[in-house]
Design a protein around this motif. Structure first.
Motif, PDB file in Angstrom:
ATOM      1  N   ASP A  61     -18.331   9.454   7.926  1.00  0.00           N
ATOM      2  CA  ASP A  61     -16.891   9.428   7.689  1.00  0.00           C
ATOM      3  C   ASP A  61     -16.313   8.024   7.834  1.00  0.00           C
ATOM      4  O   ASP A  61     -15.445   7.627   7.058  1.00  0.00           O
ATOM      5  CB  ASP A  61     -16.161  10.391   8.629  1.00  0.00           C
ATOM      6  N   ALA A  62     -16.779   7.281   8.803  1.00  0.00           N
ATOM      7  CA  ALA A  62     -16.264   5.913   8.997  1.00  0.00           C
ATOM      8  C   ALA A  62     -16.568   5.052   7.774  1.00  0.00           C
ATOM      9  O   ALA A  62     -15.709   4.272   7.334  1.00  0.00           O
ATOM     10  CB  ALA A  62     -16.867   5.289  10.248  1.00  0.00           C
ATOM     11  N   ASP A  63     -17.773   5.198   7.232  1.00  0.00           N
ATOM     12  CA  ASP A  63     -18.115   4.464   6.008  1.00  0.00           C
ATOM     13  C   ASP A  63     -17.226   4.905   4.846  1.00  0.00           C
ATOM     14  O   ASP A  63     -16.800   4.080   4.035  1.00  0.00           O
ATOM     15  CB  ASP A  63     -19.585   4.701   5.629  1.00  0.00           C
ATOM     16  N   GLY A  64     -16.946   6.196   4.782  1.00  0.00           N
ATOM     17  CA  GLY A  64     -16.080   6.712   3.721  1.00  0.00           C
ATOM     18  C   GLY A  64     -14.674   6.143   3.816  1.00  0.00           C
ATOM     19  O   GLY A  64     -14.087   5.741   2.811  1.00  0.00           O
ATOM     20  N   TYR A  65     -14.128   6.103   5.019  1.00  0.00           N
ATOM     21  CA  TYR A  65     -12.786   5.541   5.186  1.00  0.00           C
ATOM     22  C   TYR A  65     -12.753   4.044   4.886  1.00  0.00           C
ATOM     23  O   TYR A  65     -11.784   3.543   4.318  1.00  0.00           O
ATOM     24  CB  TYR A  65     -12.253   5.816   6.595  1.00  0.00           C
ATOM     25  N   ALA A  66     -13.819   3.348   5.234  1.00  0.00           N
ATOM     26  CA  ALA A  66     -13.891   1.915   4.904  1.00  0.00           C
ATOM     27  C   ALA A  66     -13.951   1.716   3.393  1.00  0.00           C
ATOM     28  O   ALA A  66     -13.292   0.824   2.843  1.00  0.00           O
ATOM     29  CB  ALA A  66     -15.109   1.278   5.580  1.00  0.00           C
ATOM     30  N   GLU A  67     -14.720   2.563   2.723  1.00  0.00           N
ATOM     31  CA  GLU A  67     -14.794   2.467   1.267  1.00  0.00           C
ATOM     32  C   GLU A  67     -13.451   2.804   0.626  1.00  0.00           C
ATOM     33  O   GLU A  67     -13.018   2.149  -0.338  1.00  0.00           O
ATOM     34  CB  GLU A  67     -15.891   3.377   0.713  1.00  0.00           C
ATOM     35  N   LEU A  68     -12.754   3.808   1.165  1.00  0.00           N
ATOM     36  CA  LEU A  68     -11.426   4.147   0.641  1.00  0.00           C
ATOM     37  C   LEU A  68     -10.447   2.982   0.788  1.00  0.00           C
ATOM     38  O   LEU A  68      -9.626   2.744  -0.099  1.00  0.00           O
ATOM     39  CB  LEU A  68     -10.874   5.386   1.350  1.00  0.00           C
ATOM     40  N   ALA A  69     -10.547   2.258   1.888  1.00  0.00           N
ATOM     41  CA  ALA A  69      -9.666   1.101   2.086  1.00  0.00           C
ATOM     42  C   ALA A  69      -9.943   0.032   1.027  1.00  0.00           C
ATOM     43  O   ALA A  69      -9.003  -0.561   0.475  1.00  0.00           O
ATOM     44  CB  ALA A  69      -9.853   0.527   3.489  1.00  0.00           C
ATOM     45  N   GLU A  70     -11.217  -0.194   0.746  1.00  0.00           N
ATOM     46  CA  GLU A  70     -11.554  -1.176  -0.289  1.00  0.00           C
ATOM     47  C   GLU A  70     -11.144  -0.681  -1.676  1.00  0.00           C
ATOM     48  O   GLU A  70     -10.667  -1.469  -2.505  1.00  0.00           O
ATOM     49  CB  GLU A  70     -13.038  -1.525  -0.240  1.00  0.00           C
ATOM     50  N   LEU A  71     -11.297   0.606  -1.919  1.00  0.00           N
ATOM     51  CA  LEU A  71     -10.867   1.168  -3.201  1.00  0.00           C
ATOM     52  C   LEU A  71      -9.347   1.066  -3.355  1.00  0.00           C
ATOM     53  O   LEU A  71      -8.847   0.815  -4.450  1.00  0.00           O
ATOM     54  CB  LEU A  71     -11.321   2.620  -3.333  1.00  0.00           C
ATOM     55  N   ARG A  72      -8.621   1.253  -2.244  1.00  0.00           N
ATOM     56  CA  ARG A  72      -7.169   1.110  -2.290  1.00  0.00           C
ATOM     57  C   ARG A  72      -6.798  -0.328  -2.655  1.00  0.00           C
ATOM     58  O   ARG A  72      -5.925  -0.553  -3.506  1.00  0.00           O
ATOM     59  CB  ARG A  72      -6.560   1.489  -0.947  1.00  0.00           C
ATOM     60  N   THR A  73      -7.462  -1.291  -2.066  1.00  0.00           N
ATOM     61  CA  THR A  73      -7.204  -2.697  -2.379  1.00  0.00           C
ATOM     62  C   THR A  73      -7.526  -2.987  -3.847  1.00  0.00           C
ATOM     63  O   THR A  73      -6.748  -3.639  -4.541  1.00  0.00           O
ATOM     64  CB  THR A  73      -8.054  -3.617  -1.473  1.00  0.00           C
ATOM     65  N   ARG A  74      -8.663  -2.489  -4.307  1.00  0.00           N
ATOM     66  CA  ARG A  74      -9.023  -2.674  -5.714  1.00  0.00           C
ATOM     67  C   ARG A  74      -8.001  -2.036  -6.642  1.00  0.00           C
ATOM     68  O   ARG A  74      -7.638  -2.603  -7.677  1.00  0.00           O
ATOM     69  CB  ARG A  74     -10.416  -2.095  -5.983  1.00  0.00           C
ATOM     70  N   GLY A  75      -7.517  -0.845  -6.286  1.00  0.00           N
ATOM     71  CA  GLY A  75      -6.508  -0.172  -7.090  1.00  0.00           C
ATOM     72  C   GLY A  75      -5.210  -0.957  -7.154  1.00  0.00           C
ATOM     73  O   GLY A  75      -4.585  -1.074  -8.220  1.00  0.00           O
ATOM     74  N   LEU A  76      -4.802  -1.519  -6.026  1.00  0.00           N
ATOM     75  CA  LEU A  76      -3.588  -2.347  -6.013  1.00  0.00           C
ATOM     76  C   LEU A  76      -3.755  -3.583  -6.887  1.00  0.00           C
ATOM     77  O   LEU A  76      -2.829  -3.984  -7.595  1.00  0.00           O
ATOM     78  CB  LEU A  76      -3.239  -2.745  -4.574  1.00  0.00           C
ATOM     79  N   LEU A  77      -4.922  -4.188  -6.834  1.00  0.00           N
ATOM     80  CA  LEU A  77      -5.176  -5.366  -7.678  1.00  0.00           C
ATOM     81  C   LEU A  77      -5.178  -4.993  -9.158  1.00  0.00           C
ATOM     82  O   LEU A  77      -4.626  -5.720  -9.993  1.00  0.00           O
ATOM     83  CB  LEU A  77      -6.501  -6.021  -7.291  1.00  0.00           C
ATOM     84  N   ALA A  78      -5.781  -3.859  -9.489  1.00  0.00           N
ATOM     85  CA  ALA A  78      -5.793  -3.417 -10.885  1.00  0.00           C
ATOM     86  C   ALA A  78      -4.375  -3.087 -11.359  1.00  0.00           C
ATOM     87  O   ALA A  78      -3.981  -3.458 -12.473  1.00  0.00           O
ATOM     88  CB  ALA A  78      -6.709  -2.202 -11.050  1.00  0.00           C
ATOM     89  N   ASN A  79      -3.594  -2.414 -10.512  1.00  0.00           N
ATOM     90  CA  ASN A  79      -2.208  -2.115 -10.871  1.00  0.00           C
ATOM     91  C   ASN A  79      -1.399  -3.393 -11.051  1.00  0.00           C
ATOM     92  O   ASN A  79      -0.590  -3.497 -11.975  1.00  0.00           O
ATOM     93  CB  ASN A  79      -1.545  -1.245  -9.803  1.00  0.00           C
ATOM     94  N   SER A  80      -1.612  -4.365 -10.176  1.00  0.00           N
ATOM     95  CA  SER A  80      -0.911  -5.646 -10.294  1.00  0.00           C
ATOM     96  C   SER A  80      -1.288  -6.343 -11.593  1.00  0.00           C
ATOM     97  O   SER A  80      -0.431  -6.910 -12.276  1.00  0.00           O
ATOM     98  CB  SER A  80      -1.252  -6.553  -9.103  1.00  0.00           C
ATOM     99  N   SER A  81      -2.558  -6.287 -11.924  1.00  0.00           N
ATOM    100  CA  SER A  81      -3.022  -6.904 -13.162  1.00  0.00           C
ATOM    101  C   SER A  81      -2.367  -6.249 -14.376  1.00  0.00           C
ATOM    102  O   SER A  81      -1.906  -6.941 -15.293  1.00  0.00           O
ATOM    103  CB  SER A  81      -4.550  -6.806 -13.258  1.00  0.00           C
TER     104      SER A  81
END
Length: 149
Positions: A61-81
C-alpha cells in the motif's frame, strides 16, 4: 474602414496570416500527444487505486500511495501543458486575425500581432517544458526489475 478590393492585397494578407497556421498544426499534434499521456496516467491511477482498495497486499500500500503521488504530479504537468498549448493556439489565432485585418483593412492595432505571436511561442515553449518534466518523472518510475530508491 475601407475594404481594399485589390486582389493582390487580399492574397498577400492571406499569405501573411497563413504562416502562423503551421504552428497551430504543431500545437494540435502536441495536444493530442499530451492528452493521450494524460489518459494513460488516469488509467494507471485507477488501477493503483483499485489495487489499494482491494487490500490484497497491505505491505504494498505504501508503494501504491507513493505511485499515486507521482501520478498526480504527472497529471498536473500534463494538464498544465494542455492549458498552455490551448493558450498558445488562441494567441496564434489572434495573431492570424490581426495580421489579416492589418493587411486588408489597415487595422491600426498591428502591434497586437507581435505580442500575441510572442505570447503564443512562450506558451508553446512552457508547454514543452511541462511535457519534458512529465516524461522525466515517467521514465524515473521505470525500474526494469531493480528496486526503487
Amino acid at each position: 474602414m475601407v475594404f481594399p478590393m485589390d486582389p493582390d492585397t487580399v492574397s498577400h494578407g492571406i499569405q501573411l496570416a497563413v504562416a502562423p497556421v503551421f504552428l497551430l498544426t504543431a500545437v494540435s499534434g502536441m495536444i493530442a500527444a499530451v492528452a493521450q499521456r494524460l489518459a494513460r496516467i488516469i488509467d494507471r491511477a485507477r488501477n493503483v487505486e483499485t489495487r489499494i482498495k482491494q487490500g490484497t497486499h497491505p505491505a504494498e500500500d505504501a508503494d501504491g500511495y507513493a505511485e499515486l503521488a507521482e501520478l498526480r504530479t504527472r497529471g498536473l504537468l500534463a494538464n498544465s501543458s494542455i492549458a498552455l498549448l490551448t493558450s498558445c493556439a488562441f494567441l496564434i489565432g489572434v495573431t492570424i486575425v490581426v495580421l489579416f485585418l492589418g493587411e486588408t483593412i489597415d487595422f491600426p492595432g498591428l502591434r497586437i500581432s507581435i505580442f500575441s505571436f510572442l505570447g503564443g511561442v512562450v506558451c508553446f515553449l512552457s508547454a514543452l517544458i511541462c511535457f519534458m518534466v512529465e516524461t522525466f518523472i515517467a521514465t524515473r518510475l521505470l525500474n526494469f526489475g531493480r528496486k526503487r530508491r
